[in-house]
Design a protein around this motif. Structure first.
Motif, PDB file in Angstrom:
ATOM      1  N   ARG A 154       0.831  -1.208   0.000  1.00  0.00           N
ATOM      2  CA  ARG A 154       0.000   0.000   0.000  1.00  0.00           C
ATOM      3  C   ARG A 154       0.863   1.255   0.000  1.00  0.00           C
ATOM      4  O   ARG A 154       0.617   2.204  -0.745  1.00  0.00           O
ATOM      5  N   LEU A 155       1.893   1.272   0.835  1.00  0.00           N
ATOM      6  CA  LEU A 155       2.790   2.434   0.886  1.00  0.00           C
ATOM      7  C   LEU A 155       3.467   2.670  -0.456  1.00  0.00           C
ATOM      8  O   LEU A 155       3.543   3.806  -0.938  1.00  0.00           O
TER       9      LEU A 155
ATOM     10  N   LYS B 165       4.115   6.325  -5.194  1.00  0.00           N
ATOM     11  CA  LYS B 165       4.755   6.363  -6.513  1.00  0.00           C
ATOM     12  C   LYS B 165       5.158   7.792  -6.844  1.00  0.00           C
ATOM     13  O   LYS B 165       4.388   8.724  -6.659  1.00  0.00           O
ATOM     14  N   GLY B 166       6.399   7.945  -7.325  1.00  0.00           N
ATOM     15  CA  GLY B 166       6.886   9.266  -7.716  1.00  0.00           C
ATOM     16  C   GLY B 166       7.589  10.026  -6.605  1.00  0.00           C
ATOM     17  O   GLY B 166       8.169  11.074  -6.856  1.00  0.00           O
ATOM     18  N   ARG B 167       7.554   9.516  -5.387  1.00  0.00           N
ATOM     19  CA  ARG B 167       8.261  10.189  -4.292  1.00  0.00           C
ATOM     20  C   ARG B 167       9.755   9.971  -4.430  1.00  0.00           C
ATOM     21  O   ARG B 167      10.213   8.902  -4.810  1.00  0.00           O
ATOM     22  N   THR B 168      10.519  10.992  -4.073  1.00  0.00           N
ATOM     23  CA  THR B 168      11.971  10.848  -4.007  1.00  0.00           C
ATOM     24  C   THR B 168      12.325  10.156  -2.697  1.00  0.00           C
ATOM     25  O   THR B 168      11.484  10.036  -1.793  1.00  0.00           O
TER      26      THR B 168
ATOM     27  N   ALA C  71      14.404   0.329   2.610  1.00  0.00           N
ATOM     28  CA  ALA C  71      15.479  -0.550   2.139  1.00  0.00           C
ATOM     29  C   ALA C  71      15.473  -0.704   0.624  1.00  0.00           C
ATOM     30  O   ALA C  71      16.495  -1.039   0.031  1.00  0.00           O
ATOM     31  N   SER C  72      14.335  -0.432  -0.006  1.00  0.00           N
ATOM     32  CA  SER C  72      14.229  -0.595  -1.460  1.00  0.00           C
ATOM     33  C   SER C  72      14.599   0.670  -2.237  1.00  0.00           C
ATOM     34  O   SER C  72      14.630   0.652  -3.457  1.00  0.00           O
ATOM     35  N   LEU C  73      14.894   1.756  -1.536  1.00  0.00           N
ATOM     36  CA  LEU C  73      15.107   3.051  -2.187  1.00  0.00           C
ATOM     37  C   LEU C  73      16.570   3.279  -2.569  1.00  0.00           C
ATOM     38  O   LEU C  73      17.482   2.784  -1.904  1.00  0.00           O
TER      39      LEU C  73
END
Length: 143
Positions: free
Chosen positions: A12-13, A18-21, A51-53
């Motif tokens: 959900r997060l 989507k599109g957030r830096t 952790a995925s960023l």
């Protein structure tokens, strides 16, 4: 309907974000944590997202401003036109629970005209610390 699982919250997060830096995600994590304090599924979901960023650095072991052990993670942030256009944002996480303990923003450069004079950088420009909390039945009971 029961509580959402960590996997459901993570999905959900990611969909809503989507599109957030990465810097946006650091700010979002602090906002979500303020609303969902001490919720293990939320804490785990936020850690999965972070952790995925890209551009996340694990700074290592440290202590927060309350003296608690923490693991610091950080990301660079650009805020053009701001007082501190180059910043580094930090999230401090409890190494045992994964709970967010604190956030800090460090100015790496300053706009002397906007501030009204020189500021030695790096300089802590904002921090937030979450201390132990709990709901109690009256004003006489301590958490």
């Amino acid at each position: 309907m029961g509580k959402a699982t960590t996997e459901e919250l993570t999905a959900r997060l990611l969909e809503e974000g989507k599109g957030r830096t990465t810097g946006d995600w650091f700010e979002t994590a602090a906002k979500i944590w303020t609303d969902r304090l001490d919720d293990p599924a939320t804490g785990a979901a936020l850690l999965h997202v972070l952790a995925s960023l890209p551009d996340v650095t694990v700074e290592g072991a440290t202590t927060d401003r309350a003296g608690r052990a923490a693991i610091a993670i950080s990301t660079p942030v650009e805020k053009p036109g701001g007082w501190f256009p180059k910043q580094r944002q930090y999230l401090l996480v409890d190494p045992e629970t994964g709970y967010l303990l604190a956030t800090e923003s460090v100015g790496l450069s300053s706009d002397e005209d906007a501030i009204g004079g020189p500021v030695d950088t790096p300089a802590t420009i904002h921090y937030k610390v979450w201390l132990k909390s709990a709901f109690v039945t009256d004003t006489q009971t301590r958490p």
